[in-house]
Design a protein around this motif. Structure first.
Motif, PDB file in Angstrom:
ATOM      1  N   ASP A 187      52.672  25.073  52.165  1.00 25.87           N
ATOM      2  CA  ASP A 187      51.286  25.474  52.440  1.00 25.87           C
ATOM      3  C   ASP A 187      50.527  25.742  51.152  1.00 25.87           C
ATOM      4  OD1 ASP A 187      51.450  25.976  55.503  1.00 25.87           O
ATOM      5  OD2 ASP A 187      53.213  26.996  54.672  1.00 25.87           O
ATOM      6  N   ALA A 188      51.252  26.219  50.154  1.00 27.17           N
ATOM      7  CA  ALA A 188      50.634  26.580  48.877  1.00 27.17           C
ATOM      8  C   ALA A 188      51.563  26.120  47.762  1.00 27.17           C
ATOM      9  CB  ALA A 188      50.413  28.088  48.800  1.00 27.17           C
ATOM     10  N   LEU A 189      50.954  25.731  46.652  1.00 23.87           N
ATOM     11  CA  LEU A 189      51.750  25.206  45.543  1.00 23.87           C
ATOM     12  C   LEU A 189      51.400  25.918  44.239  1.00 23.87           C
ATOM     13  CD1 LEU A 189      53.823  23.002  44.632  1.00 23.87           C
ATOM     14  CD2 LEU A 189      51.823  21.578  44.055  1.00 23.87           C
ATOM     15  N   ALA A 190      52.421  26.546  43.668  1.00 22.84           N
ATOM     16  CA  ALA A 190      52.254  27.140  42.342  1.00 22.84           C
ATOM     17  C   ALA A 190      52.426  26.027  41.322  1.00 22.84           C
ATOM     18  CB  ALA A 190      53.303  28.230  42.113  1.00 22.84           C
ATOM     19  N   ILE A 191      51.481  25.932  40.405  1.00 25.94           N
ATOM     20  CA  ILE A 191      51.557  24.883  39.390  1.00 25.94           C
ATOM     21  C   ILE A 191      51.589  25.496  37.996  1.00 25.94           C
ATOM     22  CG2 ILE A 191      50.461  23.134  40.847  1.00 25.94           C
ATOM     23  CD1 ILE A 191      47.833  23.640  39.400  1.00 25.94           C
ATOM     24  N   ALA A 192      52.165  24.751  37.073  1.00 27.62           N
ATOM     25  CA  ALA A 192      52.181  25.172  35.672  1.00 27.62           C
ATOM     26  C   ALA A 192      50.953  24.589  35.015  1.00 27.62           C
ATOM     27  CB  ALA A 192      53.466  24.664  35.006  1.00 27.62           C
ATOM     28  N   MET A 193      50.095  25.454  34.480  1.00 27.34           N
ATOM     29  CA  MET A 193      48.858  24.962  33.851  1.00 27.34           C
ATOM     30  C   MET A 193      48.402  25.869  32.719  1.00 27.34           C
ATOM     31  SD  MET A 193      47.802  27.363  35.841  1.00 27.34           S
ATOM     32  CE  MET A 193      47.374  27.632  37.551  1.00 27.34           C
ATOM     33  N   GLY A 194      49.347  26.485  32.070  1.00 30.36           N
ATOM     34  CA  GLY A 194      48.992  27.218  30.852  1.00 30.36           C
ATOM     35  C   GLY A 194      49.211  28.712  30.882  1.00 30.36           C
ATOM     36  N   THR A 195      49.648  29.248  32.013  1.00 32.51           N
ATOM     37  CA  THR A 195      49.919  30.686  32.044  1.00 32.51           C
ATOM     38  C   THR A 195      51.414  30.950  31.962  1.00 32.51           C
ATOM     39  OG1 THR A 195      50.079  30.790  34.449  1.00 32.51           O
ATOM     40  CG2 THR A 195      47.892  31.085  33.495  1.00 32.51           C
ATOM     41  N   ASP A 225      44.124  19.989  50.837  1.00 32.73           N
ATOM     42  CA  ASP A 225      44.576  20.921  51.879  1.00 32.73           C
ATOM     43  C   ASP A 225      45.741  21.806  51.436  1.00 32.73           C
ATOM     44  OD1 ASP A 225      42.663  19.907  53.598  1.00 32.73           O
ATOM     45  OD2 ASP A 225      44.003  18.296  54.280  1.00 32.73           O
ATOM     46  N   THR A 226      46.150  21.649  50.182  1.00 38.57           N
ATOM     47  CA  THR A 226      47.239  22.492  49.673  1.00 38.57           C
ATOM     48  C   THR A 226      46.621  23.546  48.767  1.00 38.57           C
ATOM     49  OG1 THR A 226      48.689  20.567  49.695  1.00 38.57           O
ATOM     50  CG2 THR A 226      49.441  22.484  48.433  1.00 38.57           C
ATOM     51  N   HIS A 227      46.905  24.788  49.066  1.00 41.83           N
ATOM     52  CA  HIS A 227      46.294  25.870  48.290  1.00 41.83           C
ATOM     53  C   HIS A 227      47.032  26.056  46.972  1.00 41.83           C
ATOM     54  CE1 HIS A 227      43.925  26.519  51.800  1.00 41.83           C
ATOM     55  NE2 HIS A 227      44.985  26.770  52.542  1.00 41.83           N
ATOM     56  N   LEU A 228      46.288  26.069  45.883  1.00 45.88           N
ATOM     57  CA  LEU A 228      46.928  26.180  44.567  1.00 45.88           C
ATOM     58  C   LEU A 228      47.111  27.647  44.181  1.00 45.88           C
ATOM     59  CD1 LEU A 228      45.175  23.251  42.676  1.00 45.88           C
ATOM     60  CD2 LEU A 228      47.234  23.248  44.122  1.00 45.88           C
ATOM     61  N   VAL A 229      48.239  27.915  43.554  1.00 42.82           N
ATOM     62  CA  VAL A 229      48.602  29.281  43.180  1.00 42.82           C
ATOM     63  C   VAL A 229      48.743  29.369  41.668  1.00 42.82           C
ATOM     64  CG1 VAL A 229      50.262  31.160  43.493  1.00 42.82           C
ATOM     65  CG2 VAL A 229      49.887  29.488  45.347  1.00 42.82           C
ATOM     66  N   MET A 230      48.118  30.390  41.111  1.00 40.62           N
ATOM     67  CA  MET A 230      48.188  30.620  39.678  1.00 40.62           C
ATOM     68  C   MET A 230      49.051  31.859  39.410  1.00 40.62           C
ATOM     69  SD  MET A 230      44.973  31.314  37.105  1.00 40.62           S
ATOM     70  CE  MET A 230      44.095  29.789  37.267  1.00 40.62           C
ATOM     71  N   HIS A 231      50.246  31.614  38.918  1.00 38.32           N
ATOM     72  CA  HIS A 231      51.106  32.741  38.525  1.00 38.32           C
ATOM     73  C   HIS A 231      50.698  33.199  37.123  1.00 38.32           C
ATOM     74  CE1 HIS A 231      54.429  32.838  41.605  1.00 38.32           C
ATOM     75  NE2 HIS A 231      53.674  31.827  42.008  1.00 38.32           N
ATOM     76  N   GLY A 232      51.236  34.337  36.724  1.00 42.35           N
ATOM     77  CA  GLY A 232      50.986  34.829  35.367  1.00 42.35           C
ATOM     78  C   GLY A 232      49.511  35.045  35.095  1.00 42.35           C
ATOM     79  N   SER A 233      48.796  35.632  36.074  1.00 42.70           N
ATOM     80  CA  SER A 233      47.340  35.718  35.971  1.00 42.70           C
ATOM     81  C   SER A 233      46.816  37.068  35.499  1.00 42.70           C
ATOM     82  CB  SER A 233      46.704  35.366  37.315  1.00 42.70           C
ATOM     83  OG  SER A 233      47.143  34.095  37.738  1.00 42.70           O
ATOM     84  N   SER A 234      47.673  37.881  34.924  1.00 40.49           N
ATOM     85  CA  SER A 234      47.163  39.150  34.391  1.00 40.49           C
ATOM     86  C   SER A 234      46.283  38.887  33.177  1.00 40.49           C
ATOM     87  CB  SER A 234      48.322  40.083  34.014  1.00 40.49           C
ATOM     88  OG  SER A 234      48.770  40.779  35.161  1.00 40.49           O
ATOM     89  N   SER A 235      45.255  39.728  33.035  1.00 46.19           N
ATOM     90  CA  SER A 235      44.311  39.582  31.923  1.00 46.19           C
ATOM     91  C   SER A 235      44.698  40.447  30.732  1.00 46.19           C
ATOM     92  CB  SER A 235      42.902  39.921  32.413  1.00 46.19           C
ATOM     93  OG  SER A 235      42.581  39.106  33.525  1.00 46.19           O
ATOM     94  N   VAL A 236      45.637  41.342  30.948  1.00 51.15           N
ATOM     95  CA  VAL A 236      46.139  42.237  29.889  1.00 51.15           C
ATOM     96  C   VAL A 236      44.960  42.874  29.132  1.00 51.15           C
ATOM     97  CG1 VAL A 236      47.937  42.509  28.119  1.00 51.15           C
ATOM     98  CG2 VAL A 236      48.045  40.556  29.688  1.00 51.15           C
TER      99      VAL A 236
END
Ligand code: G3H
Ligand code: 13P
Ligand code: NA
Ligand code: ZN
Length: 328
Positions: A187-195, A225-236
């Motif tokens: 349903d949702a996909l975590a992708i690697a995109m720089g975080t 239709d696939t929801h993208l997930v951004m891990h490592g999203s803290s702004s510190v």
């Protein structure tokens, strides 16, 4: 009411907003998130990692989630397993009342070794086959999180590969993403995109082009239709680093993901934004402050209440920035 990730993110996609997924380990964090959701009239994703489950125990987490849903009946709550490392971990989470699970097959079950394609598709499909039968949502991950700057996997807490990674592994390939979703039906996909996970994401102030926006855009275009997930999203945030260091902490200077970059991500299809480190820092700053200003204090409520309030404030800021506010 408890809702699934699919229900929540379908609504978010339809109405062009993002939803922060905040990690919890204890009651204070659960109540801080719910107070923020209530204050801003937002739906929320509360997620627990394997580490959280070991720390608090599944029964405690289950009853805490039941409790917050009972207290805040008007807030839609998605209860999500963060970084499940195996199908069994996902199934036991579902048994404990989670409405959504992440099967992170980007790494092998040890949580460190980058996995191959067949492994990732295999374990993820096992989970979607079972979870979907019960109406539970599934998040998968394709690509390995780590620093594009140094090629290093996550250094501290969080989950990521150890050691040097190629730029190839650090950015999800859009064509592979399409194949992965077709084969696994996530349903949702975590992708690697720089975080990357944890507090030490960037060694310099990011110049505004730190996320691979073209990768996000391209994957979203091919998988609307696939929801993208951004891990490592803290702004510190700098002010949280400063409070910690002003009251005896020793965090080296570091930079996270600017909120404006996350907002650009949301415009390009990112719907779930994982945040843990910022809340850890918000709480720790207040605990350090209270204890250092009142060295005779020993009532945990005296430092946990300000800690909760600081976490609530952080959560409110993100719910507002991602336009989750008002969507409950
Ligand atoms: O991605 C990691 C989250 O920050 C949870 O961390 O495994 O230490 O609970 P944890
Ligand atoms: P941060 O360490 O940036 O808060 O990321 C948390 C996360 O991705 C949890 O899955
Ligand atoms: Na997750
Ligand atoms: Zn993560």
């Amino acid at each position: 009411a408890r809702i699934t990730l699919r229900q929540l993110l379908d609504h978010a996609a339809e109405h062009d907003y993002g939803v922060p997924a905040f990690n919890i380990n204890n009651m204070e964090q659960a109540l801080a998130i719910m107070a923020a959701a209530d204050q801003t009239d937002s739906p929320v994703i509360i997620q627990a990692s394997r580490g959280a489950r070991a720390y608090a125990q599944d029964v405690m987490l289950k009853h805490m989630m039941d409790a917050v849903c009972e207290i805040y009946t008007h807030i839609p709550v998605c209860v999500h397993l963060d970084h499940g490392n195996a199908p069994a971990t996902c199934m036991t989470a579902i048994q404990s009342g989670f409405t959504s699970v992440m099967m992170d097959g980007s790494l092998e079950a040890d949580g460190k070794t980058p996995a191959d394609w067949a492994y990732n598709v295999g374990v993820t499909k096992t989970v979607t086959d079972m979870a979907h039968l019960g109406g539970i949502s599934v998040e998968g991950e394709l690509g390995v999180l780590g620093s594009l700057e140094t090629g290093m996997g996550d250094k501290e807490d969080g989950h990521g590969a150890e050691g040097k990674l190629s730029q190839d592994q650090l950015l999800t390939d859009p064509e592979e993403a399409v194949k992965f979703v077709q084969e696994t039906k996530v349903d949702a996909l975590a992708i690697a995109m720089g975080t990357s996970h944890g507090a030490y994401k960037f060694t310099r102030q990011p110049d505004g082009d730190i996320l691979a926006m073209h990768v996000i855009e391209e994957i979203h275009r091919r998988l609307p239709d696939t929801h993208l997930v951004m891990h490592g999203s803290s702004s510190v945030p700098q002010d949280l680093q400063d409070i910690i260091n002003q009251y005896g902490g020793e965090m080296p200077q570091t930079w996270g993901v600017p909120v404006e970059e996350i907002q650009r991500g949301i415009k390009n299809g990112v719907r779930k934004i994982n945040i843990d480190t910022d809340n850890r820092m918000a709480m720790t700053g207040q605990i350090r402050k209270v204890l250092s200003e009142n060295p005779g204090e020993f009532d945990p409520r005296k430092y946990l209440k300000p800690a909760r309030e600081a976490m609530q404030k952080l959560c409110v800021a993100r719910l507002e920035a991602f336009n989750t506010a008002g969507q409950a």
